[in-house]
Motif scaffolding. Sequence first.
Motif, PDB file in Angstrom:
ATOM      1  N   LEU A 197     -10.323  -1.240   9.871  1.00 35.01           N
ATOM      2  CA  LEU A 197      -9.787  -1.377   8.500  1.00 35.01           C
ATOM      3  C   LEU A 197     -10.688  -2.390   7.642  1.00 35.01           C
ATOM      4  N   GLN A 198     -11.855  -2.958   8.499  1.00 38.05           N
ATOM      5  CA  GLN A 198     -12.600  -3.999   7.809  1.00 38.05           C
ATOM      6  C   GLN A 198     -13.335  -3.443   6.459  1.00 38.05           C
ATOM      7  N   VAL A 199     -13.093  -4.254   5.530  1.00 36.66           N
ATOM      8  CA  VAL A 199     -13.778  -3.889   4.295  1.00 36.66           C
ATOM      9  C   VAL A 199     -14.947  -5.012   4.123  1.00 36.66           C
ATOM     10  N   GLY A 200     -16.361  -4.599   3.700  1.00 41.98           N
ATOM     11  CA  GLY A 200     -17.223  -5.419   3.537  1.00 41.98           C
ATOM     12  C   GLY A 200     -18.663  -5.118   3.957  1.00 41.98           C
ATOM     13  N   GLN A 201     -19.574  -6.023   3.901  1.00 40.06           N
ATOM     14  CA  GLN A 201     -20.977  -5.947   4.255  1.00 40.06           C
ATOM     15  C   GLN A 201     -21.151  -5.181   5.643  1.00 40.06           C
ATOM     16  N   THR A 202     -20.274  -5.785   6.675  1.00 36.19           N
ATOM     17  CA  THR A 202     -20.343  -5.031   7.897  1.00 36.19           C
ATOM     18  C   THR A 202     -19.158  -4.227   8.271  1.00 36.19           C
ATOM     19  N   GLY A 203     -18.463  -3.675   7.201  1.00 33.80           N
ATOM     20  CA  GLY A 203     -17.496  -2.781   7.426  1.00 33.80           C
ATOM     21  C   GLY A 203     -17.522  -1.546   6.432  1.00 33.80           C
ATOM     22  N   ALA A 204     -16.440  -1.102   5.809  1.00 27.63           N
ATOM     23  CA  ALA A 204     -16.471   0.115   5.031  1.00 27.63           C
ATOM     24  C   ALA A 204     -16.593  -0.370   3.723  1.00 27.63           C
ATOM     25  N   THR A 205     -17.363   0.458   2.922  1.00 27.94           N
ATOM     26  CA  THR A 205     -17.596   0.102   1.370  1.00 27.94           C
ATOM     27  C   THR A 205     -16.569   1.128   0.672  1.00 27.94           C
ATOM     28  N   VAL A 206     -15.991   0.672   0.031  1.00 29.20           N
ATOM     29  CA  VAL A 206     -14.585   1.248  -0.647  1.00 29.20           C
ATOM     30  C   VAL A 206     -14.853   1.130  -2.383  1.00 29.20           C
ATOM     31  N   THR A 207     -14.447   2.496  -2.955  1.00 30.98           N
ATOM     32  CA  THR A 207     -14.516   2.201  -4.424  1.00 30.98           C
ATOM     33  C   THR A 207     -13.262   2.901  -4.900  1.00 30.98           C
ATOM     34  N   ALA A 215       0.816  -1.417   0.039  1.00 33.15           N
ATOM     35  CA  ALA A 215      -0.011   0.026  -0.007  1.00 33.15           C
ATOM     36  C   ALA A 215       0.942   1.227   0.035  1.00 33.15           C
ATOM     37  N   ASP A 216       1.987   1.397   0.788  1.00 30.13           N
ATOM     38  CA  ASP A 216       2.802   2.344   0.884  1.00 30.13           C
ATOM     39  C   ASP A 216       3.626   2.560  -0.521  1.00 30.13           C
ATOM     40  N   LEU A 217       3.635   1.582  -1.082  1.00 27.21           N
ATOM     41  CA  LEU A 217       4.390   1.886  -2.249  1.00 27.21           C
ATOM     42  C   LEU A 217       3.743   2.346  -3.215  1.00 27.21           C
ATOM     43  N   PHE A 218       2.301   2.320  -3.321  1.00 27.44           N
ATOM     44  CA  PHE A 218       1.215   3.163  -4.449  1.00 27.44           C
ATOM     45  C   PHE A 218       0.701   4.175  -3.650  1.00 27.44           C
ATOM     46  N   GLY A 219       0.974   4.728  -2.336  1.00 26.40           N
ATOM     47  CA  GLY A 219       0.519   5.641  -1.766  1.00 26.40           C
ATOM     48  C   GLY A 219      -1.037   5.388  -1.468  1.00 26.40           C
ATOM     49  N   GLY A 220      -1.484   4.376  -1.063  1.00 28.44           N
ATOM     50  CA  GLY A 220      -2.688   3.864  -0.806  1.00 28.44           C
ATOM     51  C   GLY A 220      -2.898   3.525   0.602  1.00 28.44           C
ATOM     52  N   ALA A 221      -4.112   3.176   0.786  1.00 31.85           N
ATOM     53  CA  ALA A 221      -4.805   2.579   2.310  1.00 31.85           C
ATOM     54  C   ALA A 221      -4.756   1.094   2.460  1.00 31.85           C
ATOM     55  N   VAL A 222      -4.499   0.601   3.538  1.00 27.55           N
ATOM     56  CA  VAL A 222      -4.723  -0.626   4.048  1.00 27.55           C
ATOM     57  C   VAL A 222      -6.059  -1.177   4.373  1.00 27.55           C
ATOM     58  N   GLY A 223      -6.733  -2.130   3.945  1.00 27.88           N
ATOM     59  CA  GLY A 223      -7.797  -2.745   4.382  1.00 27.88           C
ATOM     60  C   GLY A 223      -7.822  -4.162   4.926  1.00 27.88           C
ATOM     61  N   ALA A 224      -8.785  -4.759   5.011  1.00 29.85           N
ATOM     62  CA  ALA A 224      -8.827  -6.090   5.519  1.00 29.85           C
ATOM     63  C   ALA A 224     -10.124  -6.757   5.559  1.00 29.85           C
ATOM     64  N   SER A 225     -10.349  -8.154   5.583  1.00 37.40           N
ATOM     65  CA  SER A 225     -11.375  -8.973   5.478  1.00 37.40           C
ATOM     66  C   SER A 225     -11.758  -8.963   6.904  1.00 37.40           C
ATOM     67  N   ARG A 226     -12.998  -9.465   6.964  1.00 34.56           N
ATOM     68  CA  ARG A 226     -13.456  -9.727   8.319  1.00 34.56           C
ATOM     69  C   ARG A 226     -12.841 -10.823   9.171  1.00 34.56           C
ATOM     70  N   ALA A 227     -12.572 -11.878   8.405  1.00 29.67           N
ATOM     71  CA  ALA A 227     -11.586 -12.956   8.951  1.00 29.67           C
ATOM     72  C   ALA A 227     -10.510 -12.410   9.570  1.00 29.67           C
ATOM     73  N   ALA A 228      -9.767 -11.463   8.739  1.00 29.59           N
ATOM     74  CA  ALA A 228      -8.529 -11.166   9.287  1.00 29.59           C
ATOM     75  C   ALA A 228      -8.606 -10.131  10.399  1.00 29.59           C
ATOM     76  N   VAL A 229      -9.613  -9.483  10.554  1.00 28.28           N
ATOM     77  CA  VAL A 229     -10.025  -8.739  11.911  1.00 28.28           C
ATOM     78  C   VAL A 229     -10.079  -9.548  13.091  1.00 28.28           C
ATOM     79  N   GLU A 230     -11.145 -10.772  12.759  1.00 32.23           N
ATOM     80  CA  GLU A 230     -11.440 -11.516  13.756  1.00 32.23           C
ATOM     81  C   GLU A 230     -10.201 -12.252  14.305  1.00 32.23           C
ATOM     82  N   ALA A 231      -9.252 -12.721  13.362  1.00 30.70           N
ATOM     83  CA  ALA A 231      -8.038 -13.515  13.701  1.00 30.70           C
ATOM     84  C   ALA A 231      -7.306 -12.467  14.546  1.00 30.70           C
TER      85      ALA A 231
END
Length: 342
Positions: free
Chosen positions: A265-275, A242-258
């Motif tokens: 950082l969670q992206v998804g139906q119960t997290g953030a919507t990104v476009t 992400a830093d290489l492209f000047g971007g942001a870091v996101g995650a799946s729900r499974a990664a958050v729960e782990a």
Amino acid sequence: MGRILVLAEHNTGTLDTVTRELLAAAARLGEPAVVLLTGPGAGPALAGQLAGWGVTDVYLAESTYAGTRLTTPAVAALEAAVRLARAAGAEVSGVLIAGTIDGREVAARLCVRLTAGLISDAVDARLRDGVIVATVPVLGGAYTVEAVAKGLAVVTVRPHSIVADGIPGSVPDRDVPGGTVTAPIRLEIDAELERGRGAKIVAVHPRPASGIRPGLTEASVVVSGGRGLGSDEGFGLAGDLADLFGGAVGASRAAVEAGLCEPGLQVGQTGATVTPELYIALGISGAIQHRAGMQGAGTIIAVNKDADAPIFAVADFGVVGDVFTVVPQLIEAVVAHRAAAG
């Protein structure tokens, strides 16, 4: 054309970009007007930003409860604006609210007060024979349906799902010229809020900015990691890319729960919507709940060792391989390419 009220979203004295998206949607449905809820004295500056966006009609509620009560001040302001507009002879055909956690509750409460119809989580809206028709994803984004509401329609709009065409300005605190809205209509709601009860805000703890990466929902590049990254150290690989492209870091729900990253950082139906323009999924299987929050990205790249992972169904480019082998090679190739290009 009826009047379409938009509840303005703002933070630390600056209008949120989702307000521009709501205004763009409102302009397609009728005559936009903004309901602006602020603390005492904060209204003129925000109204000036709205003027820079071409807004001429503003209902302004400066309330002492704006920062100390949850939900009820916004509901009271919207209800007062609808009733005042109707008393002045205007037809109010719709209310647009950002589909945030707070926005969804505001919309539901407003519908009860006004006996209105609720359309939740719309990603588009248009007029058909004078009726508001909203496009709504269902079943985690697997299907889309068209929804209508009889009479007044209260619509929550998924953030970053609508392009703000025709609305000037892009960064409110830099690009929008100053100005004033012509005779904002004042709403008095404190008397009602004094009599009522509601949840009180006792403390606010803003998430500290990294100072390096853009916000998840504003970034043009998002690199998300899944449980396949395996550890805190492994998840750092997503940050390096992400830093290489000047971007942001996101995650799946499974990664958050782990416990690999923070819940924000969670992206998804119960997290953030990104476009973003580019979305890179590392070690994410692609459950339907995750795809619901990122499938609107411009270009999707997926890296996963499972060739049958569902994420490949929505990816524009897919790499079947170990992320710990593929990503370091990708970083090395990008760095080399940039060095060669000077």
